[in-house]
Design a protein around this motif. Structure first.
Motif, PDB file in Angstrom:
ATOM      1  N   GLN A   1       3.387  -9.845  -8.601  1.00 45.11           N
ATOM      2  CA  GLN A   1       3.279  -9.913  -6.954  1.00 45.11           C
ATOM      3  C   GLN A   1       2.208 -10.697  -6.625  1.00 45.11           C
ATOM      4  O   GLN A   1       1.979 -10.785  -5.320  1.00 45.11           O
ATOM      5  N   GLY A   2       1.305 -10.784  -7.329  1.00 49.58           N
ATOM      6  CA  GLY A   2      -0.055 -11.376  -6.870  1.00 49.58           C
ATOM      7  C   GLY A   2      -1.078 -10.295  -6.760  1.00 49.58           C
ATOM      8  O   GLY A   2      -1.061  -8.932  -7.163  1.00 49.58           O
ATOM      9  N   TRP A   3      -2.352 -11.000  -6.515  1.00 43.39           N
ATOM     10  CA  TRP A   3      -3.501  -9.932  -6.328  1.00 43.39           C
ATOM     11  C   TRP A   3      -3.535  -9.217  -5.109  1.00 43.39           C
ATOM     12  O   TRP A   3      -4.222  -7.954  -5.123  1.00 43.39           O
ATOM     13  N   VAL A   4      -2.978  -9.671  -4.059  1.00 39.88           N
ATOM     14  CA  VAL A   4      -2.778  -8.484  -2.878  1.00 39.88           C
ATOM     15  C   VAL A   4      -2.262  -7.076  -3.179  1.00 39.88           C
ATOM     16  O   VAL A   4      -2.561  -6.087  -3.001  1.00 39.88           O
ATOM     17  N   ILE A   5      -0.839  -7.390  -3.677  1.00 40.38           N
ATOM     18  CA  ILE A   5      -0.168  -6.275  -4.074  1.00 40.38           C
ATOM     19  C   ILE A   5      -0.880  -5.432  -5.166  1.00 40.38           C
ATOM     20  O   ILE A   5      -0.884  -3.997  -5.283  1.00 40.38           O
ATOM     21  N   ALA A   6      -1.455  -6.139  -6.039  1.00 34.25           N
ATOM     22  CA  ALA A   6      -2.155  -5.490  -7.256  1.00 34.25           C
ATOM     23  C   ALA A   6      -3.285  -4.503  -6.543  1.00 34.25           C
ATOM     24  O   ALA A   6      -3.548  -3.299  -7.010  1.00 34.25           O
ATOM     25  N   LEU A   7      -3.903  -5.070  -5.519  1.00 35.09           N
ATOM     26  CA  LEU A   7      -5.065  -4.251  -4.834  1.00 35.09           C
ATOM     27  C   LEU A   7      -4.527  -3.119  -4.228  1.00 35.09           C
ATOM     28  O   LEU A   7      -4.884  -1.956  -3.992  1.00 35.09           O
ATOM     29  N   ILE A   8      -3.240  -3.054  -3.582  1.00 34.13           N
ATOM     30  CA  ILE A   8      -2.467  -2.098  -2.963  1.00 34.13           C
ATOM     31  C   ILE A   8      -2.347  -0.984  -3.922  1.00 34.13           C
ATOM     32  O   ILE A   8      -2.484   0.110  -3.747  1.00 34.13           O
ATOM     33  N   VAL A   9      -1.737  -1.454  -4.896  1.00 33.53           N
ATOM     34  CA  VAL A   9      -1.353  -0.689  -6.247  1.00 33.53           C
ATOM     35  C   VAL A   9      -2.720   0.184  -6.544  1.00 33.53           C
ATOM     36  O   VAL A   9      -2.566   1.480  -6.995  1.00 33.53           O
ATOM     37  N   LEU A  10      -3.649  -0.430  -6.687  1.00 36.11           N
ATOM     38  CA  LEU A  10      -4.878   0.183  -7.283  1.00 36.11           C
ATOM     39  C   LEU A  10      -5.222   1.153  -6.265  1.00 36.11           C
ATOM     40  O   LEU A  10      -5.771   1.955  -6.537  1.00 36.11           O
ATOM     41  N   GLY A  11      -5.202   0.609  -4.911  1.00 37.40           N
ATOM     42  CA  GLY A  11      -5.582   1.977  -3.990  1.00 37.40           C
ATOM     43  C   GLY A  11      -4.819   3.312  -4.100  1.00 37.40           C
ATOM     44  O   GLY A  11      -5.088   4.121  -4.135  1.00 37.40           O
ATOM     45  N   ALA A  12      -3.308   2.982  -4.366  1.00 36.02           N
ATOM     46  CA  ALA A  12      -2.355   4.185  -4.536  1.00 36.02           C
ATOM     47  C   ALA A  12      -2.802   4.900  -5.914  1.00 36.02           C
ATOM     48  O   ALA A  12      -2.748   6.007  -5.815  1.00 36.02           O
ATOM     49  N   VAL A  13      -3.246   4.199  -6.864  1.00 35.57           N
ATOM     50  CA  VAL A  13      -3.533   4.933  -7.853  1.00 35.57           C
ATOM     51  C   VAL A  13      -4.739   5.644  -7.828  1.00 35.57           C
ATOM     52  O   VAL A  13      -4.955   6.787  -8.107  1.00 35.57           O
ATOM     53  N   ILE A  14      -5.809   5.071  -7.086  1.00 38.02           N
ATOM     54  CA  ILE A  14      -7.099   5.742  -6.769  1.00 38.02           C
ATOM     55  C   ILE A  14      -6.803   7.045  -6.113  1.00 38.02           C
ATOM     56  O   ILE A  14      -7.366   8.021  -6.056  1.00 38.02           O
ATOM     57  N   LEU A  15      -5.929   6.727  -4.858  1.00 34.96           N
ATOM     58  CA  LEU A  15      -5.767   7.783  -3.977  1.00 34.96           C
ATOM     59  C   LEU A  15      -5.299   9.197  -4.705  1.00 34.96           C
ATOM     60  O   LEU A  15      -5.349  10.384  -4.658  1.00 34.96           O
TER      61      LEU A  15
ATOM     62  N   GLN B   1      -5.274   9.940  -7.744  1.00 33.76           N
ATOM     63  CA  GLN B   1      -6.392  10.392  -8.822  1.00 33.76           C
ATOM     64  C   GLN B   1      -7.255  11.290  -8.090  1.00 33.76           C
ATOM     65  O   GLN B   1      -7.683  12.357  -8.637  1.00 33.76           O
ATOM     66  N   GLN B   2      -7.595  10.972  -6.895  1.00 38.51           N
ATOM     67  CA  GLN B   2      -8.586  11.640  -6.195  1.00 38.51           C
ATOM     68  C   GLN B   2      -7.788  13.080  -5.739  1.00 38.51           C
ATOM     69  O   GLN B   2      -8.701  14.065  -5.905  1.00 38.51           O
ATOM     70  N   VAL B   3      -6.772  12.816  -5.097  1.00 38.91           N
ATOM     71  CA  VAL B   3      -5.663  14.378  -4.961  1.00 38.91           C
ATOM     72  C   VAL B   3      -5.804  15.165  -5.949  1.00 38.91           C
ATOM     73  O   VAL B   3      -5.920  16.181  -6.266  1.00 38.91           O
ATOM     74  N   GLU B   4      -5.421  14.522  -7.339  1.00 36.00           N
ATOM     75  CA  GLU B   4      -5.648  15.068  -8.364  1.00 36.00           C
ATOM     76  C   GLU B   4      -6.719  15.924  -8.887  1.00 36.00           C
ATOM     77  O   GLU B   4      -6.599  17.199  -9.223  1.00 36.00           O
ATOM     78  N   GLY B   5      -7.820  15.131  -8.827  1.00 33.65           N
ATOM     79  CA  GLY B   5      -9.275  15.733  -9.234  1.00 33.65           C
ATOM     80  C   GLY B   5      -9.647  16.787  -8.385  1.00 33.65           C
ATOM     81  O   GLY B   5     -10.307  17.764  -8.929  1.00 33.65           O
ATOM     82  N   HIS B   6      -9.411  16.589  -6.898  1.00 34.38           N
ATOM     83  CA  HIS B   6     -10.244  17.587  -6.004  1.00 34.38           C
ATOM     84  C   HIS B   6      -9.243  18.498  -5.520  1.00 34.38           C
ATOM     85  O   HIS B   6      -9.838  19.435  -5.056  1.00 34.38           O
ATOM     86  N   ILE B   7      -7.919  18.348  -5.592  1.00 34.05           N
ATOM     87  CA  ILE B   7      -7.192  19.384  -5.150  1.00 34.05           C
ATOM     88  C   ILE B   7      -6.149  19.938  -6.135  1.00 34.05           C
ATOM     89  O   ILE B   7      -5.857  21.375  -6.098  1.00 34.05           O
TER      90      ILE B   7
END
Length: 418
Positions: free
Chosen positions: A326-340, A342-348
């Motif tokens: 999909q290109g780098w824009v969608i890749a950045l969105i997927v990266l944001g979803a992965v980070i989100l 992981q943060q929910v996993e680690g802190h909650i």
């Protein structure tokens, strides 16, 4: 008559006075200090001898150095024993790794077997039903993953080819300003590298094919070991406890039960957290129309069993697929979803689900995973954190001075069979 009496009294008084003077003279002669004793040598001082030796050499060694030496040789002995144990485990790793995987599966499936046994099913039948259901779930998941991967592979190959072309164009028109000859030279160098290392790649493939028999043997050993651990786990543990001295059996049995409870809680919590991670990232991939959403979600699920590192690696694969398709824009969105996620996993999720019973410091997790990778590869990384959790609980329980013995506790006898 009175004169005679006075004479007798005077004689008696003189006699008593003489006896008193003699007694005083004797006392003074016994208490008079001995002048020669002043010039006698002092008595020898007692030697400062260490309690653990009959030699006087330790008296000349500083106390701190004795303590350091005592710690040093004990640490050397422990290190040698640990090194020998690791070498022995490495030699029989074909057996140890399947047993470790079987223990993890037993901790995960144990509650299901207990539920079936509460329905008055025989132990063998209950264990067999749980194993059949587990194998069916695993086989169905692998079938879906493989089918979806085969269906989407041609499209992904085309997108990867287009991505390579885009990289070539960017190398020419971007800040690098490479010429066609330089780009072609880079491609030729890559092809030469592949041709040069083709022999090693082929040998690796042959070696991998040669280990198929070991893999199949390990899978059968995992299956049979899991069955017997689920059915006769308590009897096996009681047999192991009987090998220790009678005075230590209660402490070891108590530490073993607590460690097993910790392992079960850790495995079940990890499965739940991994499932939530896979669902969250899978939904994001479906919404963004990324290819292979189910295989990538399955990869995230498997990667979550290796804390911190596994989730990051599996998320990076999802981002890479999104970048190619999909290109780098969608890749950045997927990266944001992965980070989100992981943060929910680690802190909650992990603090809420796992709780304090299996809480491990992140530094211990990282060190354990790194050591496991060095010693046993992916399997070592998978087993490292549960092993740390089990050892943490077992050592803490053994370190207690007086374990809380319930009034209904029964001491396991030395003889007899389970």
């Amino acid at each position: 008559m009175s004169r005679l009496q006075r004479v007798r009294d005077n004689v008696k008084r003189a006699y008593e006075t003489g006896r008193e003077s003699v007694r005083l003279a004797r006392e003074e002669s016994t208490t008079e200090p001995d002048n020669e004793a002043d010039f006698a040598p002092p008595p020898p001082e007692p030697e400062d001898v260490h309690n653990s030796t009959n030699s006087r050499d330790d008296a000349e060694v500083p106390h701190s150095l004795r303590i350091a030496a005592a710690w040093g040789w004990r640490l050397i002995v422990v290190g040698l024993v640990g090194w020998a144990l690791l070498r022995f485990i490495g030699i029989i790793s074909v057996v140890v790794i399947p047993l470790a995987v079987a223990l993890l599966l037993s901790a995960l499936l144990g509650p299901a077997v207990s539920w079936f046994r509460r329905l008055r099913l025989p132990p063998s039948l209950a264990t067999f039903l749980v194993l059949i259901c587990g194998l069916a779930a695993v086989a169905g998941t692998f079938t879906l993953v493989i089918n979806q991967f085969l269906d989407g592979l041609p499209q992904l190959t085309q997108n990867a080819t287009a991505g390579v072309r885009q990289i070539q164009e960017w190398a020419k028109t971007g800040p690098l300003h490479l010429s066609d000859d330089q780009v072609n030279q880079a491609i030729d160098n890559a092809q030469d590298w592949i041709n040069t290392h083709s022999a090693s790649l082929t040998s690796t493939g042959i070696a991998t094919a040669a280990t198929v028999f070991e893999v199949l043997t390990g899978m059968l050993l995992v299956l049979f070991s899991t069955f017997f651990f689920l059915r006769d786990g308590r009897k096996i543990w009681r047999f192991v406890v009987r090998l220790f001295p009678v005075n230590a059996r209660w402490s070891i049995a108590d530490a073993g039960d607590a460690s097993w409870a910790t392992l079960g809680a850790y495995v079940r919590a990890t499965v739940l957290v991994a499932f939530i991670d896979a669902v969250g990232i899978g939904i994001a991939l479906v919404i963004l129309d990324i290819p292979f959403p189910f295989p990538l979600a399955a990869l995230v699920f498997l990667g979550a069993f290796i804390p911190i590192v596994g989730a990051s690696v599996s998320g990076a694969v999802a981002v890479l697929v999104a970048l190619v398709d999909q290109g780098w824009v969608i890749a950045l969105i997927v990266l944001g979803a992965v980070i989100l996620v992981q943060q929910v996993e680690g802190h909650i999720l992990q603090p809420l689900i796992m709780g304090r019973a299996v809480a491990i410091h992140p530094l211990a997790v990282i060190i354990g995973i790194a050591s496991g990778v060095v010693l046993a590869g992916i399997i070592g990384a998978l087993v490292a954190v549960p092993l740390i959790a089990v050892l943490n609980t077992g050592i803490r329980r053994l370190a207690r001075r007086r374990p809380e013995v319930p009034p209904t506790a029964v001491v396991v006898a030395g003889g007899g069979s389970s």
